[in-house]
Design an enzyme around this catalytic site. Structure first.
Site, short mmCIF file in Angstrom:
data_model
loop_
_atom_site.label_atom_id
_atom_site.label_comp_id
_atom_site.label_asym_id
_atom_site.label_seq_id
_atom_site.Cartn_x
_atom_site.Cartn_y
_atom_site.Cartn_z
CG ASP A 69 -56.97 35.89 74.99
OD1 ASP A 69 -56.04 35.36 75.62
OD2 ASP A 69 -56.91 36.11 73.78
CG ASN A 135 -59.26 34.62 63.04
OD1 ASN A 135 -58.31 34.94 63.77
ND2 ASN A 135 -60.48 34.44 63.51
CD GLU A 142 -62.03 34.96 67.03
OE1 GLU A 142 -61.18 35.23 66.15
OE2 GLU A 142 -62.00 33.89 67.66
O1 LIG Z 1 -49.96 31.86 69.75
P1 LIG Z 1 -51.03 31.20 68.99
O2 LIG Z 1 -51.50 29.95 69.68
O3 LIG Z 1 -50.66 30.96 67.58
O4 LIG Z 1 -52.28 32.18 68.99
C1 LIG Z 1 -52.15 33.52 68.61
C2 LIG Z 1 -52.82 34.41 69.62
O5 LIG Z 1 -54.14 33.94 69.84
C3 LIG Z 1 -54.35 33.78 71.21
O6 LIG Z 1 -54.07 32.48 71.58
C4 LIG Z 1 -55.75 34.04 71.59
O7 LIG Z 1 -55.86 35.31 71.99
C5 LIG Z 1 -53.32 34.70 71.82
O8 LIG Z 1 -53.15 34.59 73.17
C6 LIG Z 1 -52.16 34.37 70.97
O9 LIG Z 1 -51.10 35.22 71.11
#
Ligand SMILES: O=P(O)(O)OC[C@H]1O[C@](O)(CO)[C@@H](O)[C@@H]1O
Length: 247
Positions: A69, A135, A142
């Site tokens: 993403d 979430n 989402e």
């Molecule tokens: O690793 P984070 O920053 O906790 O976010 C969880 C997930 O959400 C995202 O940042 C958004 O997709 C992913 O790339 C990531 O693995």
């Protein structure tokens, strides 16, 4: 789907990277090439560091890497850019790798989406790394999630929970500067991967982990779909596993 609770975060990163390396090498042995999908975010930093350790001797010139993403309108030089993150933490340490970035600041976003979708649709994906959001989002899908039928890459609206998470993690200084739209790989495309390695450390994720992996598969908890993948391994640390009954 299998859940592994590592002794601590370092062990989680090491074990997940080891499984990733084995999967990549085995695909190269069988097919001469491996195609992988990488995730970003705070949760992936330690695992990626271990994945690209030169001691692993991965022939990166035989690997193609997509990513999950990117924020719409964000240039690669922006410190919050996911493709910038991956160039710094992965591409620069994986000599010869073919990296397929999501150019989410392209003049023609529809053309970029079509191009990426056509390309990945023609690929056989050996491995997909992912994390989950507070979430339960999977990539930037989402809640409520579309489990079926979406194009491989689509434009999405970001949930405020996810936008706040980006500020808490320090990727943005304030909520207003977090984009409201992104390009995300769809869940159906992620589920096509032969293997999925889901890396989820941290107490912040304990509720999401419980919701995703202990109840029914539910669009309100997008990551719950991973329960249906025949070859998905979820790596937790004791903190993220804290609300699981077996922990
Ligand atoms: O690793 P984070 O920053 O906790 O976010 C969880 C997930 O959400 C995202 O940042 C958004 O997709 C992913 O790339 C990531 O693995």
């Amino acid at each position: 789907m299998k859940i592994i609770v590592a002794d601590d975060r370092e062990a989680l990163d090491t074990q997940a990277a080891k499984m990733g390396i084995e999967t990549i090498k085995s695909a190269i042995e069988r097919n001469g090439h491996a195609t992988i999908i990488l995730a970003t975010g705070t949760s992936q930093v330690g695992m990626l560091e271990r994945l690209v350790d030169p001691e692993n001797e991965v022939p990166w010139d035989k690997v193609t890497a997509y990513h999950l993403d990117e924020y719409v309108g964000v240039g690669e030089d922006n410190p919050a850019s996911f493709r910038g993150y991956l160039r710094e933490r992965f591409v620069d340490h994986a000599p010869g790798v073919e990296f397929v970035p999501i150019n989410a600041d392209a003049d023609d976003i529809v053309e970029e989406l079509t191009k990426l979708s056509e390309r990945i649709q023609a690929a056989k994906i050996d491995l997909c790394f992912c994390g989950i959001g507070e979430n339960c989002h999977l990539a930037f899908n989402e809640p409520p999630a579309n489990f079926e039928g979406a194009a491989p890459f689509t434009g999405v609206q970001l949930d405020d929970v996810s936008r706040v998470q980006q500020v808490k993690e320090g990727w943005y200084t304030d909520l207003d500067s977090v984009p409201r739209t992104a390009i995300s790989m769809s869940i159906s495309q992620m589920m096509k991967a032969e293997k999925i390695i889901c890396v989820v450390p941290d107490e912040r994720k304990a509720t999401a982990v419980k919701n995703a992996f202990t109840g029914d598969v539910d669009p309100q908890y997008p990551a719950s779909i991973l329960q249906k993948h025949p070859n998905c391994v979820v790596f937790l640390d004791p903190e993220s596993a804290g609300l699981l009954e077996t922990a």
